[in-house]
Scaffold this active site. Structure first.
Site, PDB file in Angstrom:
ATOM      1  N   GLU A   1      -6.305   8.868  17.263  1.00 29.04           N
ATOM      2  CA  GLU A   1      -6.884  10.219  17.348  1.00 29.04           C
ATOM      3  C   GLU A   1      -7.701  10.524  16.096  1.00 29.04           C
ATOM      4  O   GLU A   1      -8.808  11.074  16.158  1.00 29.04           O
ATOM      5  CB  GLU A   1      -5.774  11.280  17.509  1.00 29.04           C
ATOM      6  CG  GLU A   1      -5.041  11.255  18.835  1.00 29.04           C
ATOM      7  CD  GLU A   1      -4.000  10.144  18.936  1.00 29.04           C
ATOM      8  OE1 GLU A   1      -3.669   9.525  17.905  1.00 29.04           O
ATOM      9  OE2 GLU A   1      -3.525   9.874  20.063  1.00 29.04           O
TER      10      GLU A   1
ATOM     11  N   GLN B   1       0.824  -1.209   0.000  1.00 30.09           N
ATOM     12  CA  GLN B   1       0.000   0.000   0.000  1.00 30.09           C
ATOM     13  C   GLN B   1       0.862   1.263   0.000  1.00 30.09           C
ATOM     14  O   GLN B   1       1.624   1.477   0.948  1.00 30.09           O
ATOM     15  CB  GLN B   1      -0.886  -0.008   1.255  1.00 30.09           C
ATOM     16  CG  GLN B   1      -1.738   1.222   1.454  1.00 30.09           C
ATOM     17  CD  GLN B   1      -2.457   1.189   2.792  1.00 30.09           C
ATOM     18  OE1 GLN B   1      -1.912   0.659   3.769  1.00 30.09           O
ATOM     19  NE2 GLN B   1      -3.643   1.741   2.862  1.00 30.09           N
ATOM     20  N   GLY B   2       0.726   2.093  -1.005  1.00 31.04           N
ATOM     21  CA  GLY B   2       1.499   3.336  -1.092  1.00 31.04           C
ATOM     22  C   GLY B   2       0.624   4.543  -0.854  1.00 31.04           C
ATOM     23  O   GLY B   2       0.265   5.260  -1.799  1.00 31.04           O
ATOM     24  N   TYR B   3       0.263   4.776   0.403  1.00 30.69           N
ATOM     25  CA  TYR B   3      -0.547   5.952   0.756  1.00 30.69           C
ATOM     26  C   TYR B   3       0.341   7.025   1.406  1.00 30.69           C
ATOM     27  O   TYR B   3       0.468   8.130   0.906  1.00 30.69           O
ATOM     28  CB  TYR B   3      -1.640   5.548   1.762  1.00 30.69           C
ATOM     29  CG  TYR B   3      -2.937   5.035   1.180  1.00 30.69           C
ATOM     30  CD1 TYR B   3      -2.995   4.378  -0.039  1.00 30.69           C
ATOM     31  CD2 TYR B   3      -4.137   5.199   1.880  1.00 30.69           C
ATOM     32  CE1 TYR B   3      -4.193   3.898  -0.539  1.00 30.69           C
ATOM     33  CE2 TYR B   3      -5.342   4.725   1.384  1.00 30.69           C
ATOM     34  CZ  TYR B   3      -5.366   4.078   0.183  1.00 30.69           C
ATOM     35  OH  TYR B   3      -6.565   3.602  -0.295  1.00 30.69           O
ATOM     36  N   SER B   4       0.938   6.685   2.588  1.00 31.70           N
ATOM     37  CA  SER B   4       1.631   7.690   3.406  1.00 31.70           C
ATOM     38  C   SER B   4       2.875   8.229   2.717  1.00 31.70           C
ATOM     39  O   SER B   4       3.544   7.519   1.958  1.00 31.70           O
ATOM     40  CB  SER B   4       2.054   7.078   4.746  1.00 31.70           C
ATOM     41  OG  SER B   4       0.976   6.455   5.365  1.00 31.70           O
TER      42      SER B   4
ATOM     43  N   SER C   1       4.415  -1.057   4.146  1.00 33.76           N
ATOM     44  CA  SER C   1       4.613  -2.394   4.727  1.00 33.76           C
ATOM     45  C   SER C   1       4.912  -3.418   3.639  1.00 33.76           C
ATOM     46  O   SER C   1       4.179  -3.515   2.656  1.00 33.76           O
ATOM     47  CB  SER C   1       3.361  -2.830   5.494  1.00 33.76           C
ATOM     48  OG  SER C   1       3.099  -1.951   6.546  1.00 33.76           O
TER      49      SER C   1
ATOM     50  N   GLU D   1      -9.292  -1.737   5.154  1.00 35.40           N
ATOM     51  CA  GLU D   1      -8.061  -1.897   5.938  1.00 35.40           C
ATOM     52  C   GLU D   1      -8.376  -1.904   7.435  1.00 35.40           C
ATOM     53  O   GLU D   1      -7.882  -2.741   8.186  1.00 35.40           O
ATOM     54  CB  GLU D   1      -7.079  -0.755   5.624  1.00 35.40           C
ATOM     55  CG  GLU D   1      -5.797  -0.864   6.436  1.00 35.40           C
ATOM     56  CD  GLU D   1      -4.759   0.201   6.089  1.00 35.40           C
ATOM     57  OE1 GLU D   1      -5.093   1.162   5.366  1.00 35.40           O
ATOM     58  OE2 GLU D   1      -3.616   0.062   6.559  1.00 35.40           O
TER      59      GLU D   1
HETATM   60  C1  LIG Z   1       3.202  -0.573  11.597  1.00 37.56           C
HETATM   61  C2  LIG Z   1       2.796   0.442  10.569  1.00 37.56           C
HETATM   62  C3  LIG Z   1       2.546   0.023   9.268  1.00 37.56           C
HETATM   63  C4  LIG Z   1       2.191   0.963   8.291  1.00 37.56           C
HETATM   64  N1  LIG Z   1       1.972   0.534   7.008  1.00 37.56           N
HETATM   65  C5  LIG Z   1       1.679   1.430   6.040  1.00 37.56           C
HETATM   66  C6  LIG Z   1       1.542   1.012   4.679  1.00 37.56           C
HETATM   67  O1  LIG Z   1       1.672  -0.164   4.348  1.00 37.56           O
HETATM   68  N2  LIG Z   1       1.296   1.947   3.747  1.00 37.56           N
HETATM   69  C7  LIG Z   1       1.132   3.252   4.062  1.00 37.56           C
HETATM   70  O2  LIG Z   1       0.846   4.048   3.150  1.00 37.56           O
HETATM   71  N3  LIG Z   1       1.275   3.702   5.335  1.00 37.56           N
HETATM   72  C8  LIG Z   1       1.545   2.823   6.331  1.00 37.56           C
HETATM   73  N4  LIG Z   1       1.714   3.252   7.635  1.00 37.56           N
HETATM   74  C9  LIG Z   1       1.661   4.678   7.910  1.00 37.56           C
HETATM   75  C10 LIG Z   1       0.452   5.127   8.729  1.00 37.56           C
HETATM   76  O3  LIG Z   1      -0.720   5.099   7.931  1.00 37.56           O
HETATM   77  C11 LIG Z   1       0.761   6.532   9.252  1.00 37.56           C
HETATM   78  O4  LIG Z   1       1.846   6.409  10.142  1.00 37.56           O
HETATM   79  C12 LIG Z   1      -0.428   7.142   9.981  1.00 37.56           C
HETATM   80  O5  LIG Z   1      -1.465   7.450   9.078  1.00 37.56           O
HETATM   81  C13 LIG Z   1      -0.049   8.426  10.753  1.00 37.56           C
HETATM   82  O6  LIG Z   1       0.647   9.317   9.959  1.00 37.56           O
HETATM   83  P1  LIG Z   1       2.047   9.953  10.428  1.00 37.56           P
HETATM   84  O7  LIG Z   1       2.936   8.844  10.839  1.00 37.56           O
HETATM   85  O8  LIG Z   1       2.516  10.843   9.339  1.00 37.56           O
HETATM   86  O9  LIG Z   1       1.698  10.780  11.728  1.00 37.56           O
HETATM   87  P2  LIG Z   1       1.128  12.265  11.792  1.00 37.56           P
HETATM   88  O10 LIG Z   1      -0.004  12.401  10.843  1.00 37.56           O
HETATM   89  O11 LIG Z   1       2.250  13.216  11.652  1.00 37.56           O
HETATM   90  O12 LIG Z   1       0.543  12.329  13.261  1.00 37.56           O
HETATM   91  C14 LIG Z   1       1.365  12.615  14.399  1.00 37.56           C
HETATM   92  C15 LIG Z   1       0.475  12.682  15.636  1.00 37.56           C
HETATM   93  O13 LIG Z   1      -0.467  13.759  15.492  1.00 37.56           O
HETATM   94  C16 LIG Z   1      -1.796  13.285  15.686  1.00 37.56           C
HETATM   95  N5  LIG Z   1      -2.725  13.992  14.787  1.00 37.56           N
HETATM   96  C17 LIG Z   1      -2.511  14.278  13.487  1.00 37.56           C
HETATM   97  N6  LIG Z   1      -3.596  14.902  12.965  1.00 37.56           N
HETATM   98  C18 LIG Z   1      -4.517  14.994  13.964  1.00 37.56           C
HETATM   99  C19 LIG Z   1      -5.828  15.530  14.059  1.00 37.56           C
HETATM  100  N7  LIG Z   1      -6.431  16.104  13.013  1.00 37.56           N
HETATM  101  N8  LIG Z   1      -6.492  15.457  15.250  1.00 37.56           N
HETATM  102  C20 LIG Z   1      -5.887  14.867  16.343  1.00 37.56           C
HETATM  103  N9  LIG Z   1      -4.619  14.349  16.305  1.00 37.56           N
HETATM  104  C21 LIG Z   1      -3.953  14.413  15.145  1.00 37.56           C
HETATM  105  C22 LIG Z   1      -1.737  11.811  15.326  1.00 37.56           C
HETATM  106  O14 LIG Z   1      -2.790  11.083  15.938  1.00 37.56           O
HETATM  107  C23 LIG Z   1      -0.362  11.416  15.847  1.00 37.56           C
HETATM  108  O15 LIG Z   1      -0.435  11.131  17.223  1.00 37.56           O
HETATM  109  C24 LIG Z   1       2.071   2.329   8.625  1.00 37.56           C
HETATM  110  C25 LIG Z   1       2.326   2.751   9.944  1.00 37.56           C
HETATM  111  C26 LIG Z   1       2.704   1.810  10.909  1.00 37.56           C
HETATM  112  C27 LIG Z   1       2.986   2.291  12.308  1.00 37.56           C
END
Ligand SMILES: Cc1cc2nc3c(=O)[nH]c(=O)nc-3n(C[C@H](O)[C@H](O)[C@H](O)COP(=O)(O)OP(=O)(O)OC[C@H]3O[C@@H](n4cnc5c(N)ncnc54)[C@H](O)[C@@H]3O)c2cc1C
Length: 401
Positions: A386, A131-134, A166, A249
């Protein structure tokens, strides 16, 4: 009902006759090869045979239409199949993002050509998906993504970086979100694209986690040419597809941590209970420490109740209900349940859970700390807790911004 009883008997007979004896009771930790794909390696070699047998019958994806490689079973029949497999302790032949995420999404949004191209390969376990989202600057604010797709004739050229992908290093294809109209409102300029990881310009770099493993990667795209035929639901209409896939998902995560996979029981109780009985004082079969006993009992009750709720949602999904924003409730609950379970396991094991590597600790003990640390990511992956609470507030409860 008579038909279903006949189906149950025939299914059981078929499973007994066709499942290789070596796969019966295989632990979930030995199911790595079950993700399928060109790079699959099997801890239990007969699991590959089992995948081929079930794939040929379409029972890796029991309810998908036969024309796309599925089993064409009704929801009730698929439930019977799952029940009979569980009774015989036969593990699933195939797991992964193909079956749980991109497959259901293609069934909903794909063209007939896209379904015919990709779904049978998913059912046979030939292709593993990631999955290429983040992106480095777009996680919770996913619609802020910057990877660019520039349209040139019947292709688009993609440049950008995805992160936390992942299993990208083990996958054959990726479904990704790219910005194809930078001038549009941010949700409206995004396309959902299917990309062959072997395309020139795609590179992956594993990232080391706190648990000591590297299950995910940074995935870079440098002028990657992708046919427009690989865009799902049309150009700049990817956000709707992206949200639907996130529903799948979150249901999958809830299913894994709280429903099917969470706190699985044997005749000797859950893994948590077995571990506690091994490491803390007991009074007969009971844990002597009343506080710990109470916490374990609560965890077991919550796990059981949640598994039943997930089962009800799974039945609804098989009957055609697409997961909506309510999947966020399941996601928050399941991941918190799983984290609580791992914390209790580490607490019950006491000093035995302090091992990291080397002699002095058994394999199970060494896994404890790593699994506990890995569980910290549960409330981040698939959208943070959150963010799920925001979705529940707005889209389930209808509360104002
Ligand atoms: C084990 C694991 C596997 C993953 N696998 C994949 C994958 O296969 N493909 C993929 O694309 N991504 C993947 N991810 C990424 C995951 O989707 C992101 O880490 C997640 O969406 C959070 O984004 P971020 O890490 O940029 O944190 P940020 O968005 O920077 O958030 C940082 C903090 O701020 C809080 N926050 C942010 N916005 C708000 C808001 N509006 N209100 C309240 N709090 C807020 C968050 O809750 C968090 O605590 C994976 C992550 C993990 C940990």
């Amino acid at each position: 009902m008579a038909d279903l009883d006949t189906f149950r008997q025939e299914t059981r007979d078929w499973l007994v006759k066709n499942a290789p004896p070596a796969i019966v009771g295989v632990a979930s930790s030995d199911l790595e090869g079950n993700w399928g794909g060109k790079k699959a390696t099997y801890a239990v070699p007969e699991m590959k045979t089992w995948l081929e047998i079930m794939g040929a019958r379409g029972w890796t994806a029991p309810t998908w239409p036969k024309e796309y490689g599925g089993g064409g079973l009704s929801p009730a029949e698929a439930k019977v199949l799952a029940q009979e497999m569980a009774k015989l302790r036969i593990p699933p032949p195939l797991i992964g993002f193909g079956l749980t995420m991109i497959g259901p999404t293609l069934l909903q949004f794909g063209t007939d050509a896209q379904k015919r191209e990709h779904l049978p390969k998913i059912c046979r376990g030939e292709i593993r998906w990631c999955q290429g989202y983040s992106e480095p600057g777009a996680g919770s604010d996913l619609a802020g993504l910057q990877a660019r797709g520039v349209i040139e004739g019947d292709h688009m050229t993609i440049t950008g970086t995805k992160v936390w992908t992942s299993y990208a290093d083990k996958s054959d294809w990726i479904f990704a979100l790219v910005r194809t109209d930078p001038a549009a409102k941010k949700q409206e300029g995004i396309s959902f694209v299917l990309i062959d990881m072997a395309t020139p310009g795609v590179s992956v770099r594993p990232i080391l986690l706190i648990s000591g493993a590297s299950p995910f990667c940074e995935t870079h795209f440098e002028n990657v040419r992708v046919p427009l035929a690989n865009v799902v639901n049309g150009l700049n209409r990817g956000w709707t597809v992206a949200k639907a896939l996130l529903g799948h998902e979150r249901s999958m995560i809830a299913d894994a941590f709280g429903g099917g996979g969470g706190g699985q029981r044997t005749s000797r109780g859950s893994a948590l209970l077995r571990l506690a009985r091994k490491h803390v004082a007991t009074d007969g079969e009971r844990i002597a420490d009343r506080v710990l006993r109470d916490r374990i009992a609560q965890e077991e009750l919550d796990t059981r109740a949640f598994a039943l709720t997930v089962q009800r949602a799974r039945d609804a999904a098989k009957a055609g209900h697409q997961p909506g924003p309510e999947s966020s409730i399941f996601k928050v609950y399941a991941t918190e349940l799983n984290q609580r379970r791992h914390e209790l396991m580490v607490q019950a094991a006491g000093p035995a859970a302090l091992g990291w590597e080397g002699p002095g600790f058994g394999d199970e003990e060494l896994e404890l700390t790593r699994d506990w640390l890995r569980s910290r990511g549960n409330s981040i992956e698939g959208g943070t807790s959150e963010v799920q609470l925001n979705i529940i507030a707005k889209r389930v409860l209808g509360l104002p911004d």
